[in-house]
Design an enzyme around this catalytic site. Structure first.
Site, mmCIF file in Angstrom:
data_model
loop_
_atom_site.group_PDB
_atom_site.id
_atom_site.type_symbol
_atom_site.label_atom_id
_atom_site.label_comp_id
_atom_site.label_asym_id
_atom_site.label_seq_id
_atom_site.Cartn_x
_atom_site.Cartn_y
_atom_site.Cartn_z
ATOM 1 N N LYS A 11 32.897 71.286 -16.365
ATOM 2 C CA LYS A 11 32.554 72.471 -15.570
ATOM 3 C C LYS A 11 33.168 72.396 -14.163
ATOM 4 C CE LYS A 11 28.140 73.400 -17.979
ATOM 5 N NZ LYS A 11 26.662 73.459 -17.807
ATOM 6 N N TYR A 58 28.141 82.036 -23.844
ATOM 7 C CA TYR A 58 26.726 81.812 -23.536
ATOM 8 C C TYR A 58 25.857 82.965 -24.044
ATOM 9 C CZ TYR A 58 27.399 77.734 -20.409
ATOM 10 O OH TYR A 58 27.658 76.485 -19.882
ATOM 11 N N ASN A 91 25.354 70.537 -13.852
ATOM 12 C CA ASN A 91 25.207 69.369 -14.735
ATOM 13 C C ASN A 91 26.516 68.937 -15.407
ATOM 14 O OD1 ASN A 91 25.413 71.349 -16.639
ATOM 15 N ND2 ASN A 91 23.336 71.163 -17.434
ATOM 16 N N HIS A 147 29.601 70.973 -20.493
ATOM 17 C CA HIS A 147 29.031 71.689 -21.643
ATOM 18 C C HIS A 147 29.426 70.937 -22.907
ATOM 19 C CE1 HIS A 147 27.984 74.765 -24.561
ATOM 20 N NE2 HIS A 147 29.122 74.452 -25.158
ATOM 21 N N GLU A 161 32.401 77.874 -30.853
ATOM 22 C CA GLU A 161 32.848 77.731 -29.469
ATOM 23 C C GLU A 161 34.294 77.251 -29.384
ATOM 24 O OE1 GLU A 161 29.840 75.197 -27.785
ATOM 25 O OE2 GLU A 161 28.303 76.762 -27.881
HETATM 26 P P1 DAT Z 1 22.957 72.606 -22.358
HETATM 27 O O1 DAT Z 1 24.141 72.793 -21.441
HETATM 28 O O2 DAT Z 1 22.340 71.240 -22.211
HETATM 29 O O3 DAT Z 1 23.273 72.941 -23.792
HETATM 30 P P2 DAT Z 1 21.492 75.114 -22.271
HETATM 31 O O4 DAT Z 1 22.361 75.578 -23.396
HETATM 32 O O5 DAT Z 1 20.009 75.242 -22.453
HETATM 33 O O6 DAT Z 1 21.809 73.607 -21.875
HETATM 34 O O7 DAT Z 1 21.852 75.919 -20.935
HETATM 35 C C1 DAT Z 1 23.204 76.190 -20.605
HETATM 36 C C2 DAT Z 1 23.429 75.890 -19.161
HETATM 37 O O8 DAT Z 1 22.666 76.816 -18.373
HETATM 38 C C3 DAT Z 1 22.959 74.506 -18.693
HETATM 39 O O9 DAT Z 1 23.912 73.506 -18.940
HETATM 40 C C4 DAT Z 1 22.723 74.734 -17.250
HETATM 41 C C5 DAT Z 1 22.207 76.159 -17.201
HETATM 42 N N1 DAT Z 1 20.744 76.186 -17.215
HETATM 43 C C6 DAT Z 1 19.935 75.999 -18.292
HETATM 44 N N2 DAT Z 1 18.640 76.070 -17.943
HETATM 45 C C7 DAT Z 1 18.629 76.308 -16.603
HETATM 46 C C8 DAT Z 1 17.615 76.487 -15.628
HETATM 47 N N3 DAT Z 1 16.322 76.437 -15.957
HETATM 48 N N4 DAT Z 1 17.996 76.707 -14.353
HETATM 49 C C9 DAT Z 1 19.298 76.767 -14.006
HETATM 50 N N5 DAT Z 1 20.313 76.619 -14.879
HETATM 51 C C10 DAT Z 1 19.991 76.384 -16.145
HETATM 52 MG MG MG Z 2 23.669 74.734 -24.705
#
Ligand code: DAT
Ligand code: MG
Length: 154
Positions: free
Chosen positions: A9, A49, A112, A115, A126
């Site tokens: 990212k 997403y 974080n 992805h 994806e």
């Molecule tokens: P991951 O990337 O672990 O698969 P995800 O698919 O639930 O997580 O969410 C996609 C991204 O969205 C994640 O990497 C960071 C952001 N995100 C998720 N939950 C969030 C939150 N509560 N606050 C801010 N950003 C968030």
């Molecule tokens: Mg995810």
């Protein structure tokens, strides 16, 4: 073999952690089958997403993902979805295990670093969003006999 889409990212690019991410996946024995740098726009982010577009954090997520170029990668390996998710760590880096990428290198959930696809179906979906077939490489990895049993190599 499963495929997973990895996105280093904008924070990984800005913080100079792309090499570290690649190193961890390479060291595991995964096979890099495609890689490129790209800027992501609204349209591709909404497709990628799709499950999150209605969520409260989506606007911030989209803004962040557009904030600088990213490095897109496709990786392949036996049951690699689960093993890559383990290497990546929990979504919230403050809860991610030490030793994982997010656990070692990140602190904010919206920053974080990486992805990784969360299921075999999403891995296929994806990878096909970001890569054309001609950008994906099918080649022998000579160390496979030292990484896998015969049935895992199919
Ligand atoms: P991951 O990337 O672990 O698969 P995800 O698919 O639930 O997580 O969410 C996609 C991204 O969205 C994640 O990497 C960071 C952001 N995100 C998720 N939950 C969030 C939150 N509560 N606050 C801010 N950003 C968030
Ligand atoms: Mg995810």
């Amino acid at each position: 073999m499963e495929r997973t889409l990895i996105i280093a990212k904008p924070d990984a690019v800005q913080r100079g952690l792309v090499g570290e991410i690649i190193k961890r996946l390479e060291s595991k024995g995964l096979k890099l089958i495609g890689m490129k740098m790209s800027g992501l726009d609204e349209t591709v982010l909404r497709t990628h997403y799709a499950e999150h577009v209605e969520k409260s954090f989506y606007t911030g997520l989209e803004q962040f993902m557009k904030s600088s170029p990213v490095v897109l990668m496709a990786w392949e390996g036996f049951e690699c979805i689960d093993s890559v998710r383990t290497i990546v760590g929990a979504t919230n880096p403050r809860q991610a295990a030490p030793g994982s990428i997010r656990g070692d290198l990140a602190i904010g959930v919206g920053r974080n670093l990486i992805h990784a696809s969360d299921s075999k179906a999403n891995g296929e979906r994806e990878v096909s969003i970001f890569f054309e077939n001609k950008e994906l490489f099918d080649y022998d990895k000579s160390e496979y006999m030292h990484l896998y049993e015969d049935f895992e190599r199919k």
